[in-house]
Design a protein around this motif. Structure first.
Motif, PDB file in Angstrom:
ATOM      1  N   LEU A  15       6.471   0.729   8.385  1.00 49.49           N
ATOM      2  CA  LEU A  15       5.485   1.799   8.555  1.00 49.49           C
ATOM      3  C   LEU A  15       4.350   1.363   9.480  1.00 49.49           C
ATOM      4  CD1 LEU A  15       5.309   3.208   4.916  1.00 49.49           C
ATOM      5  CD2 LEU A  15       6.532   4.151   6.876  1.00 49.49           C
ATOM      6  N   LEU A  16       3.986   0.074   9.432  1.00 48.06           N
ATOM      7  CA  LEU A  16       2.969  -0.446  10.348  1.00 48.06           C
ATOM      8  C   LEU A  16       3.452  -0.351  11.794  1.00 48.06           C
ATOM      9  CD1 LEU A  16       0.364  -2.083  11.047  1.00 48.06           C
ATOM     10  CD2 LEU A  16       1.746  -4.142  10.698  1.00 48.06           C
ATOM     11  N   LEU A  17       4.668  -0.817  12.053  1.00 43.68           N
ATOM     12  CA  LEU A  17       5.180  -0.838  13.422  1.00 43.68           C
ATOM     13  C   LEU A  17       5.497   0.554  13.953  1.00 43.68           C
ATOM     14  CD1 LEU A  17       7.465  -4.013  13.374  1.00 43.68           C
ATOM     15  CD2 LEU A  17       5.119  -3.772  14.183  1.00 43.68           C
ATOM     16  N   ARG A  18       5.670   1.515  13.054  1.00 44.13           N
ATOM     17  CA  ARG A  18       5.847   2.907  13.480  1.00 44.13           C
ATOM     18  C   ARG A  18       4.507   3.615  13.648  1.00 44.13           C
ATOM     19  NH1 ARG A  18      10.634   5.625  12.939  1.00 44.13           N
ATOM     20  NH2 ARG A  18       9.426   7.181  14.077  1.00 44.13           N
ATOM     21  N   ASN A  19       3.410   2.837  13.518  1.00 50.68           N
ATOM     22  CA  ASN A  19       2.050   3.368  13.688  1.00 50.68           C
ATOM     23  C   ASN A  19       1.718   4.469  12.687  1.00 50.68           C
ATOM     24  OD1 ASN A  19       1.525   1.676  15.878  1.00 50.68           O
ATOM     25  ND2 ASN A  19       2.409   3.138  17.323  1.00 50.68           N
ATOM     26  N   ILE A  20       2.280   4.364  11.495  1.00 50.77           N
ATOM     27  CA  ILE A  20       2.006   5.357  10.458  1.00 50.77           C
ATOM     28  C   ILE A  20       0.818   4.934   9.605  1.00 50.77           C
ATOM     29  CG2 ILE A  20       2.932   6.448   8.366  1.00 50.77           C
ATOM     30  CD1 ILE A  20       5.689   6.370   9.746  1.00 50.77           C
ATOM     31  N   CYS A  21       0.754   3.652   9.240  1.00 49.57           N
ATOM     32  CA  CYS A  21      -0.363   3.161   8.432  1.00 49.57           C
ATOM     33  C   CYS A  21      -0.318   1.642   8.409  1.00 49.57           C
ATOM     34  CB  CYS A  21      -0.296   3.715   7.002  1.00 49.57           C
ATOM     35  SG  CYS A  21       1.211   3.269   6.112  1.00 49.57           S
ATOM     36  N   SER A  22      -1.355   1.037   7.838  1.00 53.40           N
ATOM     37  CA  SER A  22      -1.374  -0.414   7.674  1.00 53.40           C
ATOM     38  C   SER A  22      -0.425  -0.809   6.544  1.00 53.40           C
ATOM     39  CB  SER A  22      -2.783  -0.891   7.341  1.00 53.40           C
ATOM     40  OG  SER A  22      -3.159  -0.446   6.046  1.00 53.40           O
ATOM     41  N   ARG A  23      -0.128  -2.105   6.444  1.00 55.77           N
ATOM     42  CA  ARG A  23       0.746  -2.558   5.360  1.00 55.77           C
ATOM     43  C   ARG A  23       0.104  -2.337   3.994  1.00 55.77           C
ATOM     44  NH1 ARG A  23       3.070  -8.217   7.789  1.00 55.77           N
ATOM     45  NH2 ARG A  23       1.008  -8.268   8.732  1.00 55.77           N
ATOM     46  N   ARG A  24      -1.205  -2.560   3.914  1.00 55.16           N
ATOM     47  CA  ARG A  24      -1.898  -2.330   2.641  1.00 55.16           C
ATOM     48  C   ARG A  24      -1.822  -0.859   2.251  1.00 55.16           C
ATOM     49  NH1 ARG A  24      -8.011  -4.295   2.107  1.00 55.16           N
ATOM     50  NH2 ARG A  24      -6.932  -6.289   2.377  1.00 55.16           N
ATOM     51  N   GLU A  25      -2.061   0.018   3.239  1.00 52.97           N
ATOM     52  CA  GLU A  25      -1.979   1.450   2.977  1.00 52.97           C
ATOM     53  C   GLU A  25      -0.549   1.849   2.625  1.00 52.97           C
ATOM     54  OE1 GLU A  25      -3.375   5.555   2.918  1.00 52.97           O
ATOM     55  OE2 GLU A  25      -4.256   3.574   2.610  1.00 52.97           O
ATOM     56  N   ALA A  26       0.429   1.213   3.286  1.00 51.68           N
ATOM     57  CA  ALA A  26       1.831   1.509   2.990  1.00 51.68           C
ATOM     58  C   ALA A  26       2.155   1.182   1.536  1.00 51.68           C
ATOM     59  CB  ALA A  26       2.739   0.720   3.927  1.00 51.68           C
ATOM     60  N   ASP A  27       1.688   0.023   1.078  1.00 49.83           N
ATOM     61  CA  ASP A  27       1.943  -0.358  -0.315  1.00 49.83           C
ATOM     62  C   ASP A  27       1.319   0.654  -1.276  1.00 49.83           C
ATOM     63  OD1 ASP A  27       3.390  -2.577   0.411  1.00 49.83           O
ATOM     64  OD2 ASP A  27       1.724  -3.986   0.184  1.00 49.83           O
ATOM     65  N   ARG A  28       0.141   1.155  -0.916  1.00 49.22           N
ATOM     66  CA  ARG A  28      -0.512   2.154  -1.767  1.00 49.22           C
ATOM     67  C   ARG A  28       0.309   3.444  -1.805  1.00 49.22           C
ATOM     68  NH1 ARG A  28      -3.849   6.435  -1.534  1.00 49.22           N
ATOM     69  NH2 ARG A  28      -3.861   6.463   0.747  1.00 49.22           N
ATOM     70  N   LEU A  29       0.788   3.875  -0.635  1.00 56.16           N
ATOM     71  CA  LEU A  29       1.583   5.106  -0.572  1.00 56.16           C
ATOM     72  C   LEU A  29       2.908   4.949  -1.319  1.00 56.16           C
ATOM     73  CD1 LEU A  29       1.021   6.089   3.175  1.00 56.16           C
ATOM     74  CD2 LEU A  29      -0.072   7.089   1.151  1.00 56.16           C
ATOM     75  N   ILE A  30       3.509   3.766  -1.204  1.00 60.46           N
ATOM     76  CA  ILE A  30       4.771   3.514  -1.907  1.00 60.46           C
ATOM     77  C   ILE A  30       4.542   3.562  -3.415  1.00 60.46           C
ATOM     78  CG2 ILE A  30       6.533   1.758  -2.367  1.00 60.46           C
ATOM     79  CD1 ILE A  30       6.037   0.852   0.608  1.00 60.46           C
ATOM     80  N   THR A  31       3.459   2.939  -3.858  1.00 61.09           N
ATOM     81  CA  THR A  31       3.127   2.948  -5.287  1.00 61.09           C
ATOM     82  C   THR A  31       2.912   4.371  -5.791  1.00 61.09           C
ATOM     83  OG1 THR A  31       2.099   0.758  -5.106  1.00 61.09           O
ATOM     84  CG2 THR A  31       1.507   2.086  -7.021  1.00 61.09           C
ATOM     85  N   GLN A  43      10.619   1.575  -2.966  1.00 58.70           N
ATOM     86  CA  GLN A  43      10.020   0.608  -3.875  1.00 58.70           C
ATOM     87  C   GLN A  43       9.286  -0.461  -3.071  1.00 58.70           C
ATOM     88  OE1 GLN A  43      10.289   1.181  -7.238  1.00 58.70           O
ATOM     89  NE2 GLN A  43      11.383   3.043  -6.585  1.00 58.70           N
ATOM     90  N   LEU A  44       8.254  -1.045  -3.669  1.00 62.32           N
ATOM     91  CA  LEU A  44       7.521  -2.119  -3.002  1.00 62.32           C
ATOM     92  C   LEU A  44       8.476  -3.239  -2.607  1.00 62.32           C
ATOM     93  CD1 LEU A  44       4.311  -2.401  -5.236  1.00 62.32           C
ATOM     94  CD2 LEU A  44       4.435  -1.548  -2.886  1.00 62.32           C
ATOM     95  N   GLY A  45       8.384  -3.691  -1.361  1.00 58.77           N
ATOM     96  CA  GLY A  45       9.211  -4.791  -0.893  1.00 58.77           C
ATOM     97  C   GLY A  45      10.602  -4.390  -0.452  1.00 58.77           C
ATOM     98  N   GLN A  46      10.947  -3.111  -0.573  1.00 58.91           N
ATOM     99  CA  GLN A  46      12.288  -2.668  -0.202  1.00 58.91           C
ATOM    100  C   GLN A  46      12.525  -2.843   1.294  1.00 58.91           C
ATOM    101  OE1 GLN A  46      13.240   1.171  -1.780  1.00 58.91           O
ATOM    102  NE2 GLN A  46      15.195   1.346  -0.706  1.00 58.91           N
ATOM    103  N   GLN A  47      13.766  -3.154   1.654  1.00 58.57           N
ATOM    104  CA  GLN A  47      14.139  -3.363   3.048  1.00 58.57           C
ATOM    105  C   GLN A  47      14.638  -2.057   3.675  1.00 58.57           C
ATOM    106  OE1 GLN A  47      14.278  -6.501   4.861  1.00 58.57           O
ATOM    107  NE2 GLN A  47      13.034  -7.306   3.189  1.00 58.57           N
ATOM    108  N   VAL A  48      14.293  -1.883   4.942  1.00 56.84           N
ATOM    109  CA  VAL A  48      14.792  -0.748   5.722  1.00 56.84           C
ATOM    110  C   VAL A  48      15.853  -1.279   6.676  1.00 56.84           C
ATOM    111  CG1 VAL A  48      14.221   1.055   7.387  1.00 56.84           C
ATOM    112  CG2 VAL A  48      12.584   0.440   5.592  1.00 56.84           C
ATOM    113  N   ALA A  49      17.039  -0.681   6.643  1.00 55.43           N
ATOM    114  CA  ALA A  49      18.115  -1.074   7.548  1.00 55.43           C
ATOM    115  C   ALA A  49      18.153  -0.118   8.734  1.00 55.43           C
ATOM    116  CB  ALA A  49      19.455  -1.054   6.814  1.00 55.43           C
ATOM    117  N   GLU A  50      18.727  -0.577   9.834  1.00 59.66           N
ATOM    118  CA  GLU A  50      18.844   0.286  11.009  1.00 59.66           C
ATOM    119  C   GLU A  50      19.659   1.523  10.647  1.00 59.66           C
ATOM    120  OE1 GLU A  50      19.689  -0.145  15.792  1.00 59.66           O
ATOM    121  OE2 GLU A  50      20.262  -1.763  14.420  1.00 59.66           O
ATOM    122  N   GLY A  51      19.144   2.689  10.995  1.00 58.40           N
ATOM    123  CA  GLY A  51      19.814   3.939  10.670  1.00 58.40           C
ATOM    124  C   GLY A  51      19.293   4.602   9.418  1.00 58.40           C
ATOM    125  N   ASP A  52      18.518   3.878   8.598  1.00 67.02           N
ATOM    126  CA  ASP A  52      17.927   4.486   7.407  1.00 67.02           C
ATOM    127  C   ASP A  52      16.928   5.569   7.816  1.00 67.02           C
ATOM    128  OD1 ASP A  52      19.331   2.946   5.651  1.00 67.02           O
ATOM    129  OD2 ASP A  52      17.689   1.572   5.167  1.00 67.02           O
TER     130      ASP A  52
END
Length: 237
Positions: A15-31, A43-52
């Motif tokens: 989400l950070l590299l897609r310019n959506i939000c910071s990592r801290r903000e991402a964790d808050r949104l995920i929570t 979920q917190l810490g979940q991995q994104v694979a190519e194509g997801d």
């Protein structure tokens, strides 16, 4: 920044590299359950694979961020204050609702950018983007013209050669230097390597943003300044 994504990647960094939000903000949104991967709540810490397929709730994507210029006084700590030290949050008048982008030494003063937009931090501070920061430097003695040129070409500071910089004499013991990187205590170490002691160091510009507020004061960026900032950071305004 999106071209630098290498999969698999943690959802908050994605989400950070897609310019959506910071990592801290991402964790808050995920929570808060506002982020999904392939239709399932992330979920917190979940991995994104190519194509997801990653989706963020519109209410989170449409957040209005704030950006301020602040003239940090000498003696104020920009990060991690120790006991009996005052931080930028203590004196800026903005509290901890915004945070400094980058650091400025306790003994230095001048321009800092404060924001709650963590998306811009890497884009502004990373040397690979070449964003300028200009400083006014006072030294303990007359600085030779040849040494000004050395500072501009690059100086060896403990095995690291600094990147080329722009220098200009202001007075016998005062000069300006514009850097595109920010190593710890860099200007002081560069001057020390050539036999000079820095007696005063003031940041007077960050990219297109000038130091134009009084010591200890802040102001919000204008609409044009904000648009230019986000453009330079690679983020759609």
């Amino acid at each position: 920044m999106t071209n630098s994504i290498k999969y698999p990647i943690r959802i908050n960094r994605y989400l950070l590299l897609r310019n959506i939000c910071s990592r801290r903000e991402a964790d808050r949104l995920i929570t808060q359950g506002k982020v999904s991967i392939n239709g399932s709540v992330a979920q917190l810490g979940q991995q994104v694979a190519e194509g997801d397929v990653v989706d963020v709730a519109d209410s989170a994507k449409n957040r209005e961020y704030r950006y301020f210029l602040f003239n940090k006084p000498r003696g104020i700590v920009s990060h991690n204050p120790q006991r009996d030290e005052q931080s930028v949050e203590d004196v800026s008048g903005l509290g901890n609702s915004v945070s400094p982008v980058g650091r400025l030494d306790k003994d230095s003063h001048g321009l800092m950018l404060l924001t709650d937009d963590g998306r811009i931090v890497h884009a502004i501070l990373s040397p690979e983007h070449g964003h300028e920061r200009e400083y006014e430097v006072h030294t303990d003695k007359y600085i030779k013209e040849s040494d000004l040129k050395k500072l501009g070409r690059g100086v060896d500071i403990e095995g690291y050669i600094t990147k080329p910089a722009t220098t200009e004499r202001i007075d016998d013991t005062v000069f300006s230097i514009t850097l595109t990187e920010g190593k710890k205590h860099q200007i002081r170490r560069m001057c020390a390597a050539l036999g000079y002691q820095v007696t005063d160091l003031k940041r007077v510009r960050m990219m297109h943003l000038p130091l134009d507020v009084a010591d200890g004061k802040n102001r919000m960026l204008t609409k044009d300044e904000k648009t230019a900032l986000l453009t330079k950071a690679g983020i759609k305004a």
